[in-house]
Design a protein around this motif. Structure first.
Motif, PDB file in Angstrom:
ATOM      1  N   GLU A  30     164.936  -5.596  60.475  1.00 20.74           N
ATOM      2  CA  GLU A  30     163.878  -4.587  60.312  1.00 20.74           C
ATOM      3  C   GLU A  30     164.059  -3.800  59.026  1.00 20.74           C
ATOM      4  N   ASP A  31     165.281  -3.319  58.774  1.00 18.90           N
ATOM      5  CA  ASP A  31     165.517  -2.559  57.547  1.00 18.90           C
ATOM      6  C   ASP A  31     165.498  -3.460  56.314  1.00 18.90           C
ATOM      7  N   ALA A  32     165.791  -4.741  56.499  1.00 22.71           N
ATOM      8  CA  ALA A  32     165.697  -5.675  55.371  1.00 22.71           C
ATOM      9  C   ALA A  32     164.253  -5.791  54.889  1.00 22.71           C
ATOM     10  N   ILE A  33     163.303  -5.781  55.817  1.00 20.53           N
ATOM     11  CA  ILE A  33     161.889  -5.815  55.429  1.00 20.53           C
ATOM     12  C   ILE A  33     161.530  -4.537  54.677  1.00 20.53           C
ATOM     13  N   ARG A  34     161.988  -3.389  55.183  1.00 21.21           N
ATOM     14  CA  ARG A  34     161.721  -2.120  54.497  1.00 21.21           C
ATOM     15  C   ARG A  34     162.326  -2.139  53.086  1.00 21.21           C
ATOM     16  N   SER A  35     163.548  -2.609  52.996  1.00 23.25           N
ATOM     17  CA  SER A  35     164.227  -2.623  51.701  1.00 23.25           C
ATOM     18  C   SER A  35     163.541  -3.568  50.724  1.00 23.25           C
ATOM     19  N   TYR A  36     163.137  -4.744  51.215  1.00 21.12           N
ATOM     20  CA  TYR A  36     162.435  -5.711  50.361  1.00 21.12           C
ATOM     21  C   TYR A  36     161.104  -5.139  49.879  1.00 21.12           C
ATOM     22  N   ALA A  37     160.482  -4.301  50.696  1.00 24.04           N
ATOM     23  CA  ALA A  37     159.229  -3.661  50.288  1.00 24.04           C
ATOM     24  C   ALA A  37     159.433  -2.744  49.090  1.00 24.04           C
ATOM     25  N   VAL A  38     160.667  -2.305  48.874  1.00 20.54           N
ATOM     26  CA  VAL A  38     160.978  -1.432  47.741  1.00 20.54           C
ATOM     27  C   VAL A  38     161.460  -2.237  46.538  1.00 20.54           C
ATOM     28  N   THR A  39     162.412  -3.120  46.744  1.00 19.14           N
ATOM     29  CA  THR A  39     163.010  -3.850  45.616  1.00 19.14           C
ATOM     30  C   THR A  39     162.226  -5.087  45.220  1.00 19.14           C
ATOM     31  N   GLY A  40     161.474  -5.674  46.164  1.00 20.81           N
ATOM     32  CA  GLY A  40     160.905  -6.984  45.893  1.00 20.81           C
ATOM     33  C   GLY A  40     162.016  -8.005  45.776  1.00 20.81           C
ATOM     34  N   GLY A  41     161.694  -9.156  45.182  1.00 23.27           N
ATOM     35  CA  GLY A  41     162.636 -10.258  45.126  1.00 23.27           C
ATOM     36  C   GLY A  41     163.328 -10.446  43.799  1.00 23.27           C
ATOM     37  N   THR A  42     163.273  -9.460  42.908  1.00 20.60           N
ATOM     38  CA  THR A  42     163.963  -9.580  41.629  1.00 20.60           C
ATOM     39  C   THR A  42     165.463  -9.413  41.856  1.00 20.60           C
ATOM     40  N   PRO A  43     166.275 -10.426  41.516  1.00 23.12           N
ATOM     41  CA  PRO A  43     167.698 -10.389  41.869  1.00 23.12           C
ATOM     42  C   PRO A  43     168.426  -9.137  41.412  1.00 23.12           C
ATOM     43  N   MET A  44     168.187  -8.699  40.185  1.00 29.06           N
ATOM     44  CA  MET A  44     168.923  -7.527  39.706  1.00 29.06           C
ATOM     45  C   MET A  44     168.582  -6.285  40.518  1.00 29.06           C
ATOM     46  N   TYR A  45     167.312  -6.136  40.887  1.00 26.37           N
ATOM     47  CA  TYR A  45     166.928  -4.971  41.687  1.00 26.37           C
ATOM     48  C   TYR A  45     167.609  -5.028  43.053  1.00 26.37           C
ATOM     49  N   LEU A  46     167.654  -6.212  43.646  1.00 32.24           N
ATOM     50  CA  LEU A  46     168.272  -6.381  44.956  1.00 32.24           C
ATOM     51  C   LEU A  46     169.740  -5.967  44.949  1.00 32.24           C
TER      52      LEU A  46
END
Length: 466
Positions: free
Chosen positions: A183-199
């Motif tokens: 659940e929190d992974a979805i929230r976090s992905y909504a912020v960082t997206g899939g750009t590796p450096m941001y992740l």
């Protein structure tokens, strides 16, 4: 930085280098998407020469390149007068020893000498093609890489043996790097997206709220100004493009709405939108049942979750963030985060649909197209089309605090009649996705044409197959 995924791209590069003859690969994509990490992982223990171009005078760039070649071959640095001589020198060395040659940030070289593609054409035609070596050109300026290498007008057109347009990770790919529960992974992905450096900037031992405030809202953080740097990589005057991205991120998705929000007339706006699409910063979407070329019911979406977050919450509140970032988070971001994440959840649900289709043991599908559908006030989150079987999938996604009940199932079934696609006797399949599960008894009340997906079931679908 930890290297994640990219197995398909690595396999392509390794297969190319191991095959007989020369290779000329083009690797490009947005800043921070992982191009350099991919190439370094590929080169690994292979014999390779890696040259990172920089924004400096052409003569110094050329000197550094020749020094790099001489150093690799333990040779005395020769006197070189131009790029033609530099590539001739490299060609002489490659004739004796197969090698991977990577030129990273190639657009910086072109900025200083726009004849460089012509010199490289001669190098590929007269030197490289008679070797077992590989040349890889890499760059973050998508527009330059496409115009100077891939475009029909480029001297290098037709010379490449392969290309990789490196994309940000999907949620399923990014999941490996996001050490939160699903659940929190979805929230976090909504912020960082899939750009590796941001992740990899987020500390997943800390709550998401802490990461947002530390890594995005802090004026000293890398991500605080990242979108501006990204736009300046591609555009000399990014101000109008930034206003368009902010308009789209804040809910103005049709051309008329964007024009009204930005004050840009429809004629110029069309060109700006085309440029942003070419740079992969926005996507144009039409209903899945419509023709992308012919439909006038288009919507525009920010193509990256982090950019959507930044233009939704950071750019409009820059002055307040400078003074009181915690207040902006508590009063503006946190209360609106559920609605914001709901859009990302729909995208994750579409990934789950494709994952279900790929897994033979699941009853869903198959479908050849999956996307949103809307007409007037009617909208369905996910519609899948199977033209060969005259079958349609209709699904809704709910990121809510309450379990989904009968009313949503009834509404979805009623809306199915508005989707004009296929014959009257088409087969219809339904699905519901819910963050908070389903009311007791719902699964038993629905027939075999229905599938219900909780977060736990989506987590299983989007995990690597055992």
């Amino acid at each position: 930085m930890t290297f994640y995924d990219r197995e398909a791209e690595l396999d392509a590069l390794e297969t190319a280098f191991e095959s007989p003859g020369h290779e000329f690969y083009v690797v490009y994509g947005r800043r921070r998407v992982g191009k350099t990490e991919l190439l370094k992982e590929f080169c690994g223990e292979q014999p390779h020469l890696y040259f990172l171009a920089s924004q400096e005078a052409e003569s110094r760039q050329r000197e550094k390149f020749v020094e790099k070649v001489a150093d690799y071959f333990d040779d005395r640095v020769p006197r070189i007068d131009g790029w033609d001589d530099a590539f001739d020198y490299l060609g002489e060395k490659l004739a004796a020893e197969p090698l991977i040659v990577v030129i990273d940030e190639f657009p910086y070289l072109v900025e200083e000498n726009d004849s460089l593609p012509s010199y490289l054409q001669s190098f590929v035609d007269e030197r490289l093609q008679d070797t077992e070596s590989m040349l890889a050109l890499c760059g973050s300026s998508v527009s330059t890489m496409e115009s100077e290498i891939l475009a029909h007008e480029s001297p290098l057109y037709g010379r490449r043996t392969g290309q990789i347009d490196l994309q940000p990770f999907s949620f399923q790919q990014a999941r490996e790097a996001i050490a939160y529960d699903f659940e929190d992974a979805i929230r976090s992905y909504a912020v960082t997206g899939g750009t590796p450096m941001y992740l990899t900037l987020f500390d997943y031992t800390q709550p998401l709220a802490e990461n947002i405030q530390t890594e995005v809202l802090s004026p000293t953080a890398v991500l605080y100004n990242e979108p501006e740097f990204l736009l300046r990589t591609e555009l000399r005057n990014p101000a109008r493009y930034m206003s368009i991205l902010e308009a789209v991120a804040t809910g103005h998705t049709t051309p008329n709405e964007i024009a009204g929000a930005t004050g840009i007339d429809s004629g110029p706006l069309s060109k700006y939108l085309q440029t942003l699409r070419r740079l992969r910063l926005i996507d144009r979407e039409v209903p899945v049942t419509a023709s992308a070329k012919q439909s006038k019911r288009s919507r525009y979406l920010v193509a990256d979750e982090f950019l959507r977050f930044w233009f939704r919450f950071v750019e409009p509140n820059r002055s307040s963030i400078e003074e009181a970032p915690a207040v902006v988070y508590n009063n503006t971001i946190e209360p609106n985060l559920p609605d914001y994440v709901a859009t990302t959840f729909e995208d994750v649900c579409r990934e789950a649909v494709w994952a279900a289709i790929r897994r033979d043991e699941h009853e869903l599908g198959p479908y050849s197209e999956v996307g949103r559908w809307w007409y007037g006030e009617d909208e369905i989150d996910i519609v899948g089309l199977a033209p060969d079987d005259d079958r349609v999938l209709l699904a809704e996604c709910k990121w809510t605090t309450e379990p989904v009940g009968y009313s949503l199932a009834t509404t979805l079934q009623d809306n199915a009649e508005q989707v004009r696609w296929g014959p009257n006797a088409r087969d219809e399949e339904f699905a519901l996705f819910s963050k908070s599960g389903f009311v007791d008894g719902l699964a038993e009340e629905l027939d075999d044409n229905w599938s219900l997906f909780s977060l736990a079931e989506m987590d299983t679908l989007l995990s690597p197959a055992s």
